[in-house]
Motif scaffolding. Structure first.
Motif, PDB file in Angstrom:
ATOM      1  N   MET A 175      63.928  21.151  30.731  1.00  0.00           N
ATOM      2  CA  MET A 175      63.593  21.840  29.504  1.00  0.00           C
ATOM      3  C   MET A 175      63.881  23.318  29.700  1.00  0.00           C
ATOM      4  O   MET A 175      63.579  23.892  30.738  1.00  0.00           O
ATOM      5  CB  MET A 175      62.117  21.638  29.177  1.00  0.00           C
ATOM      6  N   LYS A 176      64.404  23.937  28.696  1.00  0.00           N
ATOM      7  CA  LYS A 176      64.652  25.372  28.748  1.00  0.00           C
ATOM      8  C   LYS A 176      63.517  26.084  28.041  1.00  0.00           C
ATOM      9  O   LYS A 176      62.986  25.603  27.052  1.00  0.00           O
ATOM     10  CB  LYS A 176      65.969  25.712  28.045  1.00  0.00           C
ATOM     11  N   THR A 177      63.141  27.232  28.588  1.00  0.00           N
ATOM     12  CA  THR A 177      62.108  28.064  27.967  1.00  0.00           C
ATOM     13  C   THR A 177      62.380  29.518  28.308  1.00  0.00           C
ATOM     14  O   THR A 177      63.175  29.813  29.197  1.00  0.00           O
ATOM     15  CB  THR A 177      60.698  27.636  28.427  1.00  0.00           C
ATOM     16  N   THR A 178      61.724  30.402  27.610  1.00  0.00           N
ATOM     17  CA  THR A 178      61.864  31.831  27.871  1.00  0.00           C
ATOM     18  C   THR A 178      60.537  32.350  28.391  1.00  0.00           C
ATOM     19  O   THR A 178      59.490  32.076  27.810  1.00  0.00           O
ATOM     20  CB  THR A 178      62.235  32.579  26.579  1.00  0.00           C
ATOM     21  N   LEU A 179      60.581  33.070  29.493  1.00  0.00           N
ATOM     22  CA  LEU A 179      59.383  33.651  30.094  1.00  0.00           C
ATOM     23  C   LEU A 179      59.569  35.153  30.232  1.00  0.00           C
ATOM     24  O   LEU A 179      60.668  35.616  30.515  1.00  0.00           O
ATOM     25  CB  LEU A 179      59.138  33.075  31.489  1.00  0.00           C
ATOM     26  N   GLU A 180      58.498  35.872  30.063  1.00  0.00           N
ATOM     27  CA  GLU A 180      58.523  37.298  30.362  1.00  0.00           C
ATOM     28  C   GLU A 180      57.925  37.483  31.748  1.00  0.00           C
ATOM     29  O   GLU A 180      56.774  37.124  31.987  1.00  0.00           O
ATOM     30  CB  GLU A 180      57.725  38.082  29.319  1.00  0.00           C
ATOM     31  N   ILE A 181      58.732  37.998  32.656  1.00  0.00           N
ATOM     32  CA  ILE A 181      58.318  38.182  34.051  1.00  0.00           C
ATOM     33  C   ILE A 181      58.498  39.657  34.389  1.00  0.00           C
ATOM     34  O   ILE A 181      59.543  40.237  34.082  1.00  0.00           O
ATOM     35  CB  ILE A 181      59.185  37.313  34.995  1.00  0.00           C
ATOM     36  N   PRO A 182      57.507  40.269  35.025  1.00  0.00           N
ATOM     37  CA  PRO A 182      57.667  41.677  35.427  1.00  0.00           C
ATOM     38  C   PRO A 182      58.927  41.854  36.282  1.00  0.00           C
ATOM     39  O   PRO A 182      59.268  40.987  37.099  1.00  0.00           O
ATOM     40  CB  PRO A 182      56.405  41.967  36.242  1.00  0.00           C
ATOM     41  N   ASP A 183      59.634  42.962  36.058  1.00  0.00           N
ATOM     42  CA  ASP A 183      60.905  43.215  36.747  1.00  0.00           C
ATOM     43  C   ASP A 183      60.795  43.072  38.257  1.00  0.00           C
ATOM     44  O   ASP A 183      61.644  42.438  38.897  1.00  0.00           O
ATOM     45  CB  ASP A 183      61.429  44.621  36.411  1.00  0.00           C
ATOM     46  N   GLU A 184      59.753  43.662  38.831  1.00  0.00           N
ATOM     47  CA  GLU A 184      59.600  43.634  40.294  1.00  0.00           C
ATOM     48  C   GLU A 184      59.450  42.205  40.801  1.00  0.00           C
ATOM     49  O   GLU A 184      60.034  41.828  41.817  1.00  0.00           O
ATOM     50  CB  GLU A 184      58.391  44.480  40.693  1.00  0.00           C
ATOM     51  N   LEU A 185      58.671  41.394  40.092  1.00  0.00           N
ATOM     52  CA  LEU A 185      58.480  39.997  40.476  1.00  0.00           C
ATOM     53  C   LEU A 185      59.793  39.236  40.360  1.00  0.00           C
ATOM     54  O   LEU A 185      60.161  38.466  41.250  1.00  0.00           O
ATOM     55  CB  LEU A 185      57.399  39.341  39.617  1.00  0.00           C
ATOM     56  N   TYR A 186      60.527  39.467  39.280  1.00  0.00           N
ATOM     57  CA  TYR A 186      61.798  38.776  39.102  1.00  0.00           C
ATOM     58  C   TYR A 186      62.782  39.121  40.220  1.00  0.00           C
ATOM     59  O   TYR A 186      63.447  38.248  40.763  1.00  0.00           O
ATOM     60  CB  TYR A 186      62.422  39.096  37.739  1.00  0.00           C
ATOM     61  N   ARG A 187      62.818  40.408  40.574  1.00  0.00           N
ATOM     62  CA  ARG A 187      63.719  40.813  41.667  1.00  0.00           C
ATOM     63  C   ARG A 187      63.351  40.112  42.971  1.00  0.00           C
ATOM     64  O   ARG A 187      64.217  39.683  43.730  1.00  0.00           O
ATOM     65  CB  ARG A 187      63.699  42.335  41.834  1.00  0.00           C
ATOM     66  N   SER A 188      62.049  39.981  43.230  1.00  0.00           N
ATOM     67  CA  SER A 188      61.602  39.297  44.449  1.00  0.00           C
ATOM     68  C   SER A 188      61.997  37.832  44.433  1.00  0.00           C
ATOM     69  O   SER A 188      62.463  37.286  45.435  1.00  0.00           O
ATOM     70  CB  SER A 188      60.079  39.413  44.598  1.00  0.00           C
ATOM     71  N   VAL A 189      61.813  37.178  43.287  1.00  0.00           N
ATOM     72  CA  VAL A 189      62.165  35.761  43.161  1.00  0.00           C
ATOM     73  C   VAL A 189      63.677  35.590  43.299  1.00  0.00           C
ATOM     74  O   VAL A 189      64.157  34.677  43.981  1.00  0.00           O
ATOM     75  CB  VAL A 189      61.669  35.181  41.814  1.00  0.00           C
ATOM     76  N   LYS A 190      64.427  36.481  42.672  1.00  0.00           N
ATOM     77  CA  LYS A 190      65.887  36.409  42.738  1.00  0.00           C
ATOM     78  C   LYS A 190      66.377  36.598  44.173  1.00  0.00           C
ATOM     79  O   LYS A 190      67.273  35.893  44.640  1.00  0.00           O
ATOM     80  CB  LYS A 190      66.500  37.465  41.814  1.00  0.00           C
ATOM     81  N   ALA A 191      65.758  37.536  44.892  1.00  0.00           N
ATOM     82  CA  ALA A 191      66.139  37.770  46.295  1.00  0.00           C
ATOM     83  C   ALA A 191      65.811  36.548  47.143  1.00  0.00           C
ATOM     84  O   ALA A 191      66.615  36.133  47.990  1.00  0.00           O
ATOM     85  CB  ALA A 191      65.413  39.000  46.823  1.00  0.00           C
ATOM     86  N   LYS A 192      64.635  35.956  46.925  1.00  0.00           N
ATOM     87  CA  LYS A 192      64.246  34.755  47.680  1.00  0.00           C
ATOM     88  C   LYS A 192      65.239  33.632  47.409  1.00  0.00           C
ATOM     89  O   LYS A 192      65.691  32.947  48.332  1.00  0.00           O
ATOM     90  CB  LYS A 192      62.831  34.324  47.295  1.00  0.00           C
ATOM     91  N   LYS A 211      68.957  28.435  43.066  1.00  0.00           N
ATOM     92  CA  LYS A 211      68.891  29.084  41.760  1.00  0.00           C
ATOM     93  C   LYS A 211      67.487  29.637  41.548  1.00  0.00           C
ATOM     94  O   LYS A 211      66.512  29.090  42.071  1.00  0.00           O
ATOM     95  CB  LYS A 211      69.200  28.085  40.645  1.00  0.00           C
ATOM     96  N   VAL A 212      67.406  30.696  40.750  1.00  0.00           N
ATOM     97  CA  VAL A 212      66.109  31.278  40.420  1.00  0.00           C
ATOM     98  C   VAL A 212      65.228  30.213  39.765  1.00  0.00           C
ATOM     99  O   VAL A 212      64.037  30.105  40.067  1.00  0.00           O
ATOM    100  CB  VAL A 212      66.272  32.515  39.503  1.00  0.00           C
ATOM    101  N   SER A 213      65.797  29.419  38.881  1.00  0.00           N
ATOM    102  CA  SER A 213      65.021  28.395  38.181  1.00  0.00           C
ATOM    103  C   SER A 213      64.410  27.377  39.151  1.00  0.00           C
ATOM    104  O   SER A 213      63.301  26.890  38.927  1.00  0.00           O
ATOM    105  CB  SER A 213      65.870  27.675  37.139  1.00  0.00           C
ATOM    106  N   GLU A 214      65.113  27.084  40.241  1.00  0.00           N
ATOM    107  CA  GLU A 214      64.576  26.144  41.243  1.00  0.00           C
ATOM    108  C   GLU A 214      63.354  26.745  41.947  1.00  0.00           C
ATOM    109  O   GLU A 214      62.356  26.062  42.177  1.00  0.00           O
ATOM    110  CB  GLU A 214      65.649  25.786  42.280  1.00  0.00           C
TER     111      GLU A 214
END
Length: 89
Positions: free
Chosen positions: A1-18, A25-28
Motif C-alpha cells: 500500500m502506498k501512503t504519504t507520511l510527514e517525517i522530520p528531515d533529520e529523521l529521514y536523513r538518518s533512515v535514508k543513510a541506514k 530501500k527507505v521503504s523497507e
C-alpha cells in the motif's frame, strides 16, 4: 500500500543513510521499524498485570516507609547536605 507520511528531515536523513549502508530501500527500513513497533506494543499489552501493594519500600527493621515519610526523609537529607556545603564555604 502506498501512503504519504510527514517525517522530520533529520529523521529521514538518518533512515535514508541506514538504508544506503544496508543496500536497502527507505521503504523497507521504515516497514521494518513499523513492524518492530507494532510487535513490541503487542508484546507489552499481553503482559500480565501484577497487583502491587503500597508502600513498596521496607526498612531494615521491616518498618514500612510511606511515600510521605520518604519525602520528609529526603528533604531532611537535602537540608543536611546544604548545611554541610554552607559550612565548607
Amino acid at each position: 500500500m502506498k501512503t504519504t507520511l510527514e517525517i522530520p528531515d533529520e529523521l529521514y536523513r538518518s533512515v535514508k543513510a541506514k538504508a544506503a549502508l544496508e543496500g536497502r530501500k527507505v521503504s523497507e527500513v521504515v516497514a521494518e521499524a513499523l513492524r518492530y513497533m507494532v510487535q513490541q506494543s503487542a508484546t507489552i499489552s499481553r503482559r500480565p498485570l501484577y497487583k502491587v501493594e503500597f508502600p513498596l519500600i521496607r526498612g531494615a527493621s521491616e518498618r514500612i516507609i510511606t511515600s510521605d515519610e520518604l519525602k520528609k526523609i529526603m528533604a531532611e537529607m537535602d537540608e543536611a547536605d546544604d548545611l554541610k556545603h554552607a559550612q565548607l564555604s
